[in-house]
Design a protein around this motif. Sequence first.
Motif, PDB file in Angstrom:
ATOM      1  N   PRO A 129       5.108  56.030  65.443  1.00 46.14           N
ATOM      2  CA  PRO A 129       5.791  55.396  64.421  1.00 46.14           C
ATOM      3  C   PRO A 129       5.960  55.714  63.155  1.00 46.14           C
ATOM      4  CG  PRO A 129       3.802  54.508  66.205  1.00 46.14           C
ATOM      5  CD  PRO A 129       4.219  56.009  66.496  1.00 46.14           C
ATOM      6  N   ALA A 130       4.595  57.018  62.649  1.00 50.58           N
ATOM      7  CA  ALA A 130       4.473  57.297  61.457  1.00 50.58           C
ATOM      8  C   ALA A 130       5.797  58.093  60.778  1.00 50.58           C
ATOM      9  CB  ALA A 130       3.672  57.895  60.938  1.00 50.58           C
ATOM     10  N   SER A 131       6.536  58.531  61.739  1.00 50.45           N
ATOM     11  CA  SER A 131       7.029  59.574  61.354  1.00 50.45           C
ATOM     12  C   SER A 131       8.753  59.385  60.133  1.00 50.45           C
ATOM     13  CB  SER A 131       8.257  60.650  63.075  1.00 50.45           C
ATOM     14  OG  SER A 131       6.591  61.506  63.373  1.00 50.45           O
ATOM     15  N   PRO A 132       8.719  58.496  61.132  1.00 48.66           N
ATOM     16  CA  PRO A 132      10.511  57.818  60.104  1.00 48.66           C
ATOM     17  C   PRO A 132       9.938  58.114  58.227  1.00 48.66           C
ATOM     18  CG  PRO A 132      10.703  56.934  62.176  1.00 48.66           C
ATOM     19  CD  PRO A 132       9.007  58.121  61.881  1.00 48.66           C
ATOM     20  N   TYR A 133       8.403  57.208  58.219  1.00 55.46           N
ATOM     21  CA  TYR A 133       8.261  57.350  56.941  1.00 55.46           C
ATOM     22  C   TYR A 133       8.089  58.121  56.219  1.00 55.46           C
ATOM     23  CZ  TYR A 133       7.359  52.125  58.557  1.00 55.46           C
ATOM     24  OH  TYR A 133       7.055  50.551  58.718  1.00 55.46           O
ATOM     25  N   ILE A 134       7.364  59.129  56.416  1.00 53.02           N
ATOM     26  CA  ILE A 134       6.838  60.962  56.429  1.00 53.02           C
ATOM     27  C   ILE A 134       8.720  61.213  56.272  1.00 53.02           C
ATOM     28  CG2 ILE A 134       5.570  63.403  56.671  1.00 53.02           C
ATOM     29  CD1 ILE A 134       3.152  61.076  57.967  1.00 53.02           C
TER      30      ILE A 134
END
Length: 390
Positions: free
Chosen positions: A41-46
């Motif tokens: 879940p964090a990867s698109p944000y980073i």
Amino acid sequence: MKITARELNRATLSRQLLLAREPLSVLDGVRRVTALQAQHPASPYIALWNRLTDFAPAELDAAFTERAVVKATLMRITLHAVHAGDYPAFRAAMQPTLYASRLGARFADAGLTPADAEELVPELLAFARRPRTSAEMQAWTEERLGAEKKDGGWWGLKGYAPLHHAPTDAPWSFGLRPSFVAAADSDPAPRGRVVDAQALRTLILRYLAGFGPASVADVAQFAMVQRTPVRAALQTMGDVVEQLQGPDGSALFDLPGASRPPADTPAPPRLMAMWDSVLLAYADRSRVIPPDYRPLVIRRNGDVLPTLLVDGYVAGVWRPTAEGIEATAFHPLSPATWDGLATEARSLTALLNDRETQVYSRYHHWWAKLSGEGEGQGEVRMLQPLPPAH
């Protein structure tokens, strides 16, 4: 026209907004880069933090909530976040691949056939007009197929049917227990193995916009589609695409006038997300990953570690720890490079402090193995101390 390996690298970095962050909205940024890997879940944000000036995570939260950006099983039968306007064509282009992969094996082992899926999908989409938890979807499947066929049936349907992941939880919009909702304006009538020529053409052009120049093999790798229809589609495009000669003499395709900066264009250091698309979008991944480093960052089970990008190429990995952001270089880096990575770490720390200070911690077991795998590793440094967790 011939293009060198380093020019290919710079073209990719330019298309992926990695030569310089750009002042784009989340929606425009997602569309510019075509697709963001979204297994974690964090990867698109980073990924967007790496690419956009003054990236506001709340803007991506809102885009997911409003379904302007959607998360779904798409290219390589993997979770991607894409602009909602791109989803229908991407999904239609992937239809034969999803059909072959999700209606065989476990689906067939459960005693189910593609005809069963064609009958079930319209009912499933009607049930998922509002978000449904995985447990609710499994219960729905069990009610129609029985307990023995439930697991295989749901495994096949959740990848084959046009379903989006519905936002469920902080800090990254999606938690570890997914919920599902029918894709807006989804086609309730599955099309089996039929190749949608127009959809495949759209996917290829969008891919070239975000990742070109590229070969037939690159396009096929990115989407996990057959090379034959990709080659046929490119042959029908005429002067919509142009052909280049790659470093090894192979044929590459690109959009006329697309950005292809000079080989000596500076590339700033970056701290890339796990599974960042730029690492996985090509059959020849040496465009960004030096071959000796590929097994270090792409693990045998498919995990792709968060990487250091230095001068446009993978040079190591990073992870947040209780002490700060730790960087492991695979070869010696200059003092200026370490300074640049530290600057990036300070910015990333601000993002993580508001969300999850030790993101990706469940993958830390890989770091214990790195010390025995990477001969000649340069150095391990703590780039940025993190404040105590509250």
